[in-house]
Scaffold this motif. Structure first.
Motif, mmCIF file in Angstrom:
data_model
loop_
_atom_site.group_PDB
_atom_site.id
_atom_site.type_symbol
_atom_site.label_atom_id
_atom_site.label_comp_id
_atom_site.label_asym_id
_atom_site.label_seq_id
_atom_site.Cartn_x
_atom_site.Cartn_y
_atom_site.Cartn_z
ATOM 1 N N PRO A 1 2.450 13.010 2.557
ATOM 2 C CA PRO A 1 1.733 11.887 3.165
ATOM 3 C C PRO A 1 0.333 11.798 2.565
ATOM 4 C CG PRO A 1 1.830 13.747 4.676
ATOM 5 C CD PRO A 1 2.647 14.133 3.482
ATOM 6 N N LEU A 2 -0.116 10.600 2.269
ATOM 7 C CA LEU A 2 -1.413 10.415 1.634
ATOM 8 C C LEU A 2 -2.530 10.119 2.632
ATOM 9 C CD1 LEU A 2 -0.228 8.231 -1.398
ATOM 10 C CD2 LEU A 2 -0.729 10.686 -1.400
ATOM 11 N N TYR A 3 -2.147 9.706 3.847
ATOM 12 C CA TYR A 3 -3.146 9.308 4.852
ATOM 13 C C TYR A 3 -2.918 10.053 6.160
ATOM 14 C CZ TYR A 3 -4.402 5.465 1.735
ATOM 15 O OH TYR A 3 -4.843 4.725 0.662
ATOM 16 N N ASP A 4 -3.968 10.092 6.972
ATOM 17 C CA ASP A 4 -3.876 10.792 8.253
ATOM 18 C C ASP A 4 -2.911 10.108 9.212
ATOM 19 O OD1 ASP A 4 -5.496 8.568 8.603
ATOM 20 O OD2 ASP A 4 -6.914 9.569 9.953
ATOM 21 N N LYS B 1 0.842 -1.184 0.000
ATOM 22 C CA LYS B 1 0.000 0.000 0.000
ATOM 23 C C LYS B 1 0.882 1.240 0.000
ATOM 24 C CE LYS B 1 -4.048 1.928 2.370
ATOM 25 N NZ LYS B 1 -4.970 1.534 1.290
ATOM 26 N N LEU B 2 0.634 2.143 -0.923
ATOM 27 C CA LEU B 2 1.429 3.366 -1.029
ATOM 28 C C LEU B 2 0.818 4.433 -0.128
ATOM 29 C CD1 LEU B 2 3.900 4.443 -2.558
ATOM 30 C CD2 LEU B 2 2.343 5.259 -4.343
ATOM 31 N N VAL B 3 1.585 4.910 0.852
ATOM 32 C CA VAL B 3 1.036 5.845 1.843
ATOM 33 C C VAL B 3 1.717 7.205 1.820
ATOM 34 C CG1 VAL B 3 0.336 3.936 3.341
ATOM 35 C CG2 VAL B 3 2.560 5.059 3.714
ATOM 36 N N TYR C 1 7.947 22.726 -6.231
ATOM 37 C CA TYR C 1 7.218 22.080 -5.141
ATOM 38 C C TYR C 1 6.887 23.043 -3.995
ATOM 39 C CZ TYR C 1 9.441 18.392 -7.782
ATOM 40 O OH TYR C 1 9.889 17.608 -8.814
ATOM 41 N N ASP C 2 7.517 24.202 -3.990
ATOM 42 C CA ASP C 2 7.227 25.172 -2.940
ATOM 43 C C ASP C 2 5.832 25.748 -3.131
ATOM 44 O OD1 ASP C 2 9.590 25.288 -1.269
ATOM 45 O OD2 ASP C 2 10.627 26.049 -3.039
ATOM 46 N N ASN C 3 5.120 25.934 -2.018
ATOM 47 C CA ASN C 3 3.756 26.484 -2.029
ATOM 48 C C ASN C 3 2.799 25.630 -2.854
ATOM 49 O OD1 ASN C 3 4.689 28.809 -0.550
ATOM 50 N ND2 ASN C 3 5.485 29.617 -2.491
ATOM 51 N N LEU C 4 3.093 24.340 -2.931
ATOM 52 C CA LEU C 4 2.251 23.415 -3.690
ATOM 53 C C LEU C 4 1.440 22.558 -2.722
ATOM 54 C CD1 LEU C 4 1.397 22.234 -6.408
ATOM 55 C CD2 LEU C 4 3.366 20.687 -6.293
ATOM 56 N N ASP C 5 0.145 22.502 -2.949
ATOM 57 C CA ASP C 5 -0.749 21.757 -2.081
ATOM 58 C C ASP C 5 -0.264 20.321 -1.879
ATOM 59 O OD1 ASP C 5 -3.568 23.578 -2.340
ATOM 60 O OD2 ASP C 5 -2.136 23.695 -4.005
ATOM 61 N N TYR C 6 -0.356 19.870 -0.641
ATOM 62 C CA TYR C 6 -0.104 18.486 -0.211
ATOM 63 C C TYR C 6 1.376 18.116 -0.116
ATOM 64 C CZ TYR C 6 -4.858 18.722 -2.045
ATOM 65 O OH TYR C 6 -6.131 19.137 -2.341
ATOM 66 N N GLY D 1 -2.742 0.252 9.728
ATOM 67 C CA GLY D 1 -3.224 0.830 8.487
ATOM 68 C C GLY D 1 -4.683 0.599 8.179
ATOM 69 N N LYS D 2 -5.357 -0.201 8.995
ATOM 70 C CA LYS D 2 -6.751 -0.546 8.693
ATOM 71 C C LYS D 2 -7.708 0.622 8.875
ATOM 72 C CE LYS D 2 -6.168 -5.464 9.756
ATOM 73 N NZ LYS D 2 -6.569 -6.604 10.638
ATOM 74 N N ASP D 3 -7.385 1.542 9.779
ATOM 75 C CA ASP D 3 -8.291 2.665 10.036
ATOM 76 C C ASP D 3 -7.760 3.983 9.464
ATOM 77 O OD1 ASP D 3 -6.154 2.910 11.749
ATOM 78 O OD2 ASP D 3 -7.344 3.558 13.480
ATOM 79 N N MET D 4 -6.791 3.924 8.539
ATOM 80 C CA MET D 4 -6.254 5.142 7.937
ATOM 81 C C MET D 4 -7.272 5.778 6.989
ATOM 82 S SD MET D 4 -2.204 4.521 7.109
ATOM 83 C CE MET D 4 -2.523 3.361 5.782
ATOM 84 N N LYS D 5 -7.278 7.104 6.965
ATOM 85 C CA LYS D 5 -8.164 7.835 6.068
ATOM 86 C C LYS D 5 -7.346 8.756 5.167
ATOM 87 C CE LYS D 5 -12.015 7.879 9.369
ATOM 88 N NZ LYS D 5 -12.926 8.734 10.183
ATOM 89 N N LYS D 6 -7.785 8.871 3.915
ATOM 90 C CA LYS D 6 -7.102 9.760 2.964
ATOM 91 C C LYS D 6 -7.129 11.196 3.480
ATOM 92 C CE LYS D 6 -5.819 7.518 -0.907
ATOM 93 N NZ LYS D 6 -6.642 7.560 -2.123
ATOM 94 N N LEU D 7 -6.010 11.889 3.325
ATOM 95 C CA LEU D 7 -5.929 13.279 3.749
ATOM 96 C C LEU D 7 -6.630 14.228 2.771
ATOM 97 C CD1 LEU D 7 -2.245 13.537 5.034
ATOM 98 C CD2 LEU D 7 -4.324 13.832 6.392
#
Length: 425
Positions: free
Chosen positions: A346-349, A236-238, A257-262, A361-367
């Protein structure tokens, strides 16, 4: 010399098979290699990072895209690419740049990700775009690699290329952010749950007029890439890492990449640029290693893991560093300090907790929404819109495609005069 390894062969079995295959050795005088290496490194070590970047690009093009001289009825003698397939790929790309007719045409773009392994023509197309639309050398990456051509779904015009690769094992600022001890990365293969955007290259004029690099950086986080990573590799890619090309050496200190969302800035690498001798000299070094340090040569250039990947990570740099030490090459010729910016998305909380092994990782949510549509809309509204508005107002909209295919026929001095000012633009 012929030999083959079974994927289940351990390193000692491979070593025996290779020795039994009958190895050809060449006698090369170490004093000759040492002098050639010093001559090559003395020449390039006088360059700053931008000139060296362009020099490597010119050498790469000369090596990978050889040209021949032909007699033309109208133009007389001229140089043309030797390989017809390469000529076709370049012609295909150059006739299919996305070039807007109106400044607001970007609003109609529908980016799509074309995985190169799904079409026999896409790998050559990807290499062509990657090689000639960026002044950075097109290095192949060890380990996992997902190559994508980014295209507009409506017009079928090309926007750029992306490569998602095995992440760097050690990046101190990123590791501090995650709270990652080295054993946590390697035990259980947690490093395989994060990747690096190793190639993020837009075509022009999309890159300059609409900060197209920001679009491609956002698309590195897209759902199709995450799904393909898990499908092919079972992990799983996180999170995704990337590094800026010029770091603190860039004129305004900023990267795409500066000032770029996420994407979060992590700091700078502690590494440096390692200078390389020319290809002919590198070949001589390899042949010298094969005869005089046969086991090391085998582990660097021959042995494979069960996955088919090279046995040693970063084998090219390791082998050169070893040869430099044996030849007593002066340290000041070997490398130049050059810090690159490090960015992490990071892709998940609970990405960090998962990578540390503190969460299953079972309860991770997408950011955030990682659909291609959402990421494209973020780019359009927050980045492309203000950029093109500003350029139109100042009369600075560019029509330059900046495709470097003429490096196949230019000398180094001609290349430097024409393109040095464009490096890092």
């Amino acid at each position: 010399m012929t030999y083959s390894f079974d994927k289940n062969d351990d390193i000692e079995t491979q070593w025996k098979k290779w020795l039994d295959s009958g190895i050809e050795y060449h006698d090369i005088d170490i004093d000759v290699i040492r002098q050639k290496t010093i001559d090559d490194l003395t020449y390039v070590s006088k360059m700053d990072v931008k000139e060296y970047t362009l020099f490597q690009k010119w050498c790469e093009v000369q090596d990978k895209y050889p040209s021949v001289t032909v007699n033309d009825l109208w133009d007389g003698e001229k140089k043309v690419l030797e390989d017809e397939g390469q000529r076709r790929a370049i012609a295909e790309v150059k006739s299919n740049f996305w070039i807007p007719k109106d400044p607001e045409d970007y609003l109609n773009l529908q980016p799509e990700l074309l995985y190169t392994n799904k079409d026999k023509d896409l790998p050559e197309l990807w290499n062509c775009i990657r090689t000639f639309s960026s002044t950075m050398k097109n290095n192949s990456n060890i380990g996992r690699n997902l190559n994508f051509v980014v295209r507009d779904a409506s017009t079928k015009k090309y926007l750029g290329v992306i490569c998602i690769s095995s992440d760097f094992l050690d990046l101190t600022p990123r590791d501090n952010y995650i709270g990652w001890a080295r054993d946590k990365k390697t035990q259980g293969g947690m490093i395989n749950h994060t990747a690096i955007g190793s190639t993020i290259v837009p075509l022009q004029p999309l890159g300059f007029n609409y900060v197209g690099g920001k679009l491609l950086a956002l698309l590195c986080l897209a759902t199709p890439i995450q799904e393909l990573w898990e499908k092919l590799y079972g992990d799983k890619l996180v999170g995704i890492t990337t590094t800026s090309l010029y770091g603190k050496t860039k004129l305004n200190g900023l990267s795409q990449y500066d000032n770029l969302d996420y994407w979060q800035p992590m700091g700078f690498t502690s590494g440096s640029v390692s200078f390389e001798p020319l290809q002919e000299t590198r070949y001589m070094i390899r042949e010298w290693l094969k005869k005089n340090h046969t086991r090391k040569y085998f582990e660097w250039y021959v042995a494979k893991r069960s996955t088919g990947q090279p046995y040693k990570r970063d084998h090219k740099n390791r082998s050169l560093a070893f040869a430099y030490s044996k030849m007593q090459i002066p340290k000041e010729l070997i490398r130049s300090e050059h810090a690159r910016g490090i960015y992490y998305a990071p892709l998940y909380d609970k990405t960090c907790e998962f990578l540390r092994g503190d969460n299953d990782g079972k309860d991770m949510k997408k950011l955030f929404d990682t659909s291609v549509e959402h990421l494209s809309n973020v780019w359009k509204e927050k980045h492309a819109k203000p950029r093109i508005k500003q350029l139109v107002k100042k009369g600075r909209v560019s029509g330059d495609t900046l495709f470097y295919d003429d490096l196949t026929v230019l000398t180094w001095e001609q290349t430097k005069e024409k393109y040095l000012v464009q490096v890092g633009r």
